[in-house]
Design an enzyme around this catalytic site. Structure first.
Site, mmCIF file in Angstrom:
data_model
loop_
_atom_site.group_PDB
_atom_site.id
_atom_site.type_symbol
_atom_site.label_atom_id
_atom_site.label_comp_id
_atom_site.label_asym_id
_atom_site.label_seq_id
_atom_site.Cartn_x
_atom_site.Cartn_y
_atom_site.Cartn_z
ATOM 1 N N SER A 34 -25.301 2.635 16.411
ATOM 2 C CA SER A 34 -24.218 3.306 15.504
ATOM 3 C C SER A 34 -24.685 4.587 14.817
ATOM 4 O O SER A 34 -24.230 4.947 14.059
ATOM 5 C CB SER A 34 -23.998 2.190 14.207
ATOM 6 O OG SER A 34 -24.989 1.717 13.639
ATOM 7 N N ASN A 117 -30.315 -5.945 6.757
ATOM 8 C CA ASN A 117 -29.033 -6.676 6.547
ATOM 9 C C ASN A 117 -28.593 -6.522 5.069
ATOM 10 O O ASN A 117 -27.707 -6.099 4.775
ATOM 11 C CB ASN A 117 -29.181 -8.350 6.577
ATOM 12 C CG ASN A 117 -29.290 -8.542 7.819
ATOM 13 O OD1 ASN A 117 -29.270 -7.683 8.873
ATOM 14 N ND2 ASN A 117 -29.640 -9.819 8.325
ATOM 15 N N THR A 162 21.165 2.555 -3.113
ATOM 16 C CA THR A 162 20.623 1.384 -2.513
ATOM 17 C C THR A 162 21.306 1.096 -1.229
ATOM 18 O O THR A 162 22.310 1.440 -0.923
ATOM 19 C CB THR A 162 20.882 0.052 -3.573
ATOM 20 O OG1 THR A 162 22.632 0.050 -3.689
ATOM 21 C CG2 THR A 162 20.610 0.267 -5.014
ATOM 22 N N HIS A 163 20.637 0.551 -0.487
ATOM 23 C CA HIS A 163 21.004 0.347 1.086
ATOM 24 C C HIS A 163 21.435 1.673 1.548
ATOM 25 O O HIS A 163 22.159 1.981 2.631
ATOM 26 C CB HIS A 163 22.085 -0.588 1.226
ATOM 27 C CG HIS A 163 21.649 -1.841 0.556
ATOM 28 N ND1 HIS A 163 20.942 -2.860 1.049
ATOM 29 C CD2 HIS A 163 22.269 -2.300 -0.764
ATOM 30 C CE1 HIS A 163 20.900 -3.880 0.222
ATOM 31 N NE2 HIS A 163 21.731 -3.576 -0.958
ATOM 32 N N SER A 282 11.037 24.695 14.767
ATOM 33 C CA SER A 282 11.027 24.209 16.070
ATOM 34 C C SER A 282 10.542 25.142 16.822
ATOM 35 O O SER A 282 10.725 26.299 16.688
ATOM 36 C CB SER A 282 12.516 24.001 16.487
ATOM 37 O OG SER A 282 12.570 23.609 17.880
ATOM 38 N N ASN A 290 11.444 21.868 9.251
ATOM 39 C CA ASN A 290 11.451 20.303 9.380
ATOM 40 C C ASN A 290 10.184 19.983 8.509
ATOM 41 O O ASN A 290 9.521 20.538 8.348
ATOM 42 C CB ASN A 290 10.956 19.941 10.824
ATOM 43 C CG ASN A 290 11.948 20.261 11.834
ATOM 44 O OD1 ASN A 290 13.042 20.318 11.538
ATOM 45 N ND2 ASN A 290 11.432 20.672 12.795
ATOM 46 N N TYR A 322 -25.795 -12.484 8.520
ATOM 47 C CA TYR A 322 -25.318 -11.558 9.236
ATOM 48 C C TYR A 322 -24.930 -11.461 10.829
ATOM 49 O O TYR A 322 -25.610 -12.433 11.479
ATOM 50 C CB TYR A 322 -26.348 -10.351 9.193
ATOM 51 C CG TYR A 322 -26.179 -8.810 9.716
ATOM 52 C CD1 TYR A 322 -25.401 -8.190 8.997
ATOM 53 C CD2 TYR A 322 -26.352 -8.536 10.932
ATOM 54 C CE1 TYR A 322 -24.807 -6.796 9.475
ATOM 55 C CE2 TYR A 322 -25.797 -7.475 11.551
ATOM 56 C CZ TYR A 322 -25.182 -6.377 10.672
ATOM 57 O OH TYR A 322 -24.974 -5.478 11.204
ATOM 58 N N GLN A 327 -21.249 -4.364 11.967
ATOM 59 C CA GLN A 327 -21.245 -3.073 12.273
ATOM 60 C C GLN A 327 -20.016 -2.304 12.574
ATOM 61 O O GLN A 327 -19.777 -0.899 12.111
ATOM 62 C CB GLN A 327 -22.344 -2.740 13.569
ATOM 63 C CG GLN A 327 -22.569 -1.252 14.102
ATOM 64 C CD GLN A 327 -23.602 -1.133 14.968
ATOM 65 O OE1 GLN A 327 -24.677 -1.619 14.874
ATOM 66 N NE2 GLN A 327 -23.050 -0.743 16.124
#
Length: 492
Positions: A34, A117, A162-163, A282, A290, A322, A327
Site C-alpha cells: 500500500s 497494527n 411540492t412534488h 454545448s 448548462n 487486525y 488496508q
C-alpha cells in the site's frame, strides 16, 4: 532493554530490512503493498514515530543517544519525502527501513513496544481528523455565505414546490435558510465524528498490549488526541470511526445533491441564472448554457454513497483484531472527504454568484393558484372551519386563474351566504397576492421577511459557535504539534 528489531541486519538503500528474506519477494509483493496509497499518511507516520520515540526515551526504554539518532534520521526522511522511501509493504515499513539504513541496527529500536497494527490505526486517525477539520472549515464558510445571500433576498418572492408542482409562495431567502439548516446538522454530525476519531490507539501493540512500561497518555498528548481507545484489541481493529465519518460525509453530499437539483430545476424554469463560471456550453448548440458543475455535484454523491457501501462491505464480518482487509478501508473515507469538500465549494459558489430575477420569480409565485392555501387560511381565520375553507378554495380552483369573484361564488355555493357576510373581502383578495401570502406566514421558521430575519440572527449565532469550536480544535492540534517539536528538539 533489548529490542528484537535491534538485531535486524543493515541493507542497501531501497531494500526492506523489516521483513525476513522469506517474505521479501515474489509476485504478490506488489499486491500486498500500500506504499503508494500511503503517501497520504506519510506525515502522520513521522509524527507518530517521533511521539513514540520521545515516550520510549522518557520511559527509559531506549537511550537518549539512540533516540537522537532515530529522530535525526526521521528528519532526513521527511526532508527527502515519500518518493525517496525504500520499497516496502507500506509506508510504516518503508520509513523504518529508511531509519535503519541511516542509523544502523539501533534504528530498529524505534519499533519497540508497538505493532504496525496500533501504528497504522493511529496514523489513520491522525490524518483523518485533519481532513474532517478542513471539510468543516469549508462547510461552516459555506453556511456563512448562504446566510449572507439569504439576507439579501429575504423579500425576493419565489414559487415553492411540492412534488415538483406549484405549492405556495416563499422567498429565495427562506429557501436558502432551509439548506443552511441542513448544513448545520451536517456540521454537527462531522463534529460528533471528530470526537470519536480523535482517540489514540497507540501503545496497544498488535492487539494484546505490551510488557514494556509505556505511557499511552503521553503519546496521546504529544499527538493532540483527546483520549485513548482503551482496549488494545479494540484499538487495533476498530474502524467504526471511518464508517461514522464516511456516513456523515455522505449525508452532507446528499444535502448538496438536493441543493444542486433545485438549482438545475430553477435554471430550467428561468428562475435563476447560474454564473458563467459555474456553467458550460454545448460543443454543437451555441445557444446552450448548462449548469454542469451542479450536475457533477449530484453525480459525485453517487461516488460517496458507493464508498460508504464499499467500506461497510469491507468491514462486515471481520473477526476481531487486525485483518489485512482493513488496508482497503481508509481510502473510502479519505476519498469521500476530498470529493465532498470540492462539491461544497462548487455548489455554494454556484448559488451565491447566481442572479435571481425578482420580477420573473414573483410572477411565477402565483402560477398554479399557488396562493390557494393563503386564501383558505384567511377564510379559516374568519371563523370558517379550515376543512370547509379548503373545500371552498378547491371549488374556486376549478376555474382557470381564479380571482376574488370565483372565491366569492364558491363561498356562496358552499355556505349559502355571500363572501362579505362571512369574511373580510379585502383581506381575502390580498391573500391572492404572493407577496402578501408570504408576509402573512410569519410563524417561527416561516418565509415572512420578519420570520426570516429572526431566523438569520439565530443561524448566525450557531455558525459563530461552530466556528469557535472549529478554531479550538485547530488550536489544540497546533499546540500539540508545538509540544512534540519541542520535545524532539531536546534530542536532535
Amino acid at each position: 532493554m533489548t529490542d528484537p528489531e535491534a538485531n535486524s541486519e543493515d541493507s542497501a538503500d531501497g531494500e526492506s530490512v523489516v521483513r525476513r528474506e522469506r517474505f521479501s519477494g515474489g509476485p504478490a509483493r506488489a499486491f500486498l503493498s500500500s506504499l503508494s496509497a500511503d503517501e497520504r499518511i506519510f506525515a502522520a507516520d513521522l509524527a507518530v514515530d517521533r511521539a513514540h520515540v520521545v515516550m520510549l526515551t522518557e520511559q527509559e526504554i531506549i537511550g537518549e543517544d539512540t533516540a537522537g539518532e532515530i529522530l535525526a534520521a526521521l528528519d532526513d526522511v521527511e526532508t527527502d519525502g515519500h518518493d525517496a522511501l525504500p520499497d516496502g509493504e507500506d509506508v510504516h515499513e518503508a520509513i523504518e527501513t529508511a531509519v535503519i539504513n541511516r542509523v544502523g541496527p539501533d534504528g530498529g529500536r524505534m519499533h519497540t513496544a508497538r505493532s504496525r497494527n496500533d501504528e497504522v490505526a493511529t496514523c489513520i486517525r491522525y490524518r483523518l481528523r485533519g481532513g474532517v477539520l478542513d471539510l468543516l472549515e469549508t462547510v461552516v464558510g459555506a453556511r456563512k455565505q448562504l446566510l449572507d445571500v439569504a439576507a439579501e433576498h429575504a423579500e425576493t418572492v419565489m414559487p415553492g414546490y411540492t412534488h415538483l408542482q406549484p405549492a405556495q409562495p416563499t422567498t429565495v431567502g427562506h429557501w436558502l435558510c432551509s439548506y443552511e439548516s441542513a448544513l448545520a446538522r451536517d456540521t454537527a454530525r462531522l463534529f460528533d465524528a471528530y470526537e470519536r476519531i480523535n482517540q489514540s490507539p497507540l501503545g496497544g501493540a498488535a492487539f494484546a498490549g505490551t510488557p514494556f512500561d509505556v505511557d499511552r497518555e503521553r503519546t496521546a498528548e504529544l499527538l493532540g488526541f483527546d483520549g485513548l481507545v482503551e482496549n488494545a484489541m479494540d484499538g487495533a481493529s476498530a474502524r467504526d470511526f471511518l464508517v461514522e465519518t464516511t456516513a456523515a460525509t455522505t449525508a452532507l453530499a446528499t444535502t448538496l445533491s438536493g441543493l444542486a437539483e433545485d438549482m438545475v430545476t430553477f435554471a430550467n424554469r428561468g428562475h435563476v441564472k447560474v454564473a458563467d463560471e459555474y456553467s458550460s456550453t454545448s460543443s454543437i448548440m451555441p445557444q446552450k448554457k448548462n449548469p454542469d458543475t451542479l450536475e457533477l455535484v449530484r453525480g459525485r454523491t453517487g461516488d460517496t454513497t458507493a464508498g460508504l457501501n464499499g467500506l461497510l462491505t469491507t468491514l462486515k464480518g471481520l473477526p476481531r483484531a487486525y485483518n489485512r482487509d482493513l488496508q482497503r478501508a481508509g481510502s473510502h473515507a479519505y476519498e469521500a472527504i476530498d470529493s465532498v469538500t470540492a462539491s461544497t465549494e462548487v455548489a455554494v459558489g454556484a448559488v451565491v454568484t447566481a442572479d435571481w430575477p425578482a420580477e420573473k420569480l414573483e410572477a411565477a409565485a402565483s402560477e398554479g393558484f399557488a396562493t390557494a392555501t393563503g386564501v383558505a387560511d384567511r377564510l379559516a381565520q374568519s371563523g370558517i372551519p379550515f376543512r370547509t375553507a379548503h373545500e371552498i378554495v378547491a371549488r374556486a380552483g376549478e376555474h382557470e386563474d381564479p380571482g376574488i369573484d370565483e372565491i366569492a361564488a364558491a363561498v356562496e355555493a358552499e355556505l349559502g351566504e355571500p363572501l362579505d357576510a362571512v369574511a373580510d373581502r379585502a383581506a381575502i383578495e390580498a391573500a391572492l397576492d404572493p407577496v402578501e401570502s408570504v408576509r402573512m406566514r410569519d410563524s417561527r421558521g416561516g418565509p415572512a421577511p420578519s420570520a426570516v430575519g429572526e431566523h438569520l440572527d439565530r443561524a448566525r449565532d450557531s455558525v459563530s459557535e461552530d466556528q469557535t469550536t472549529l478554531d479550538e480544535r485547530r488550536a489544540s492540534l497546533a499546540a500539540a504539534a508545538t509540544r512534540l517539536d519541542s520535545e524532539v528538539s531536546q534530542y536532535v
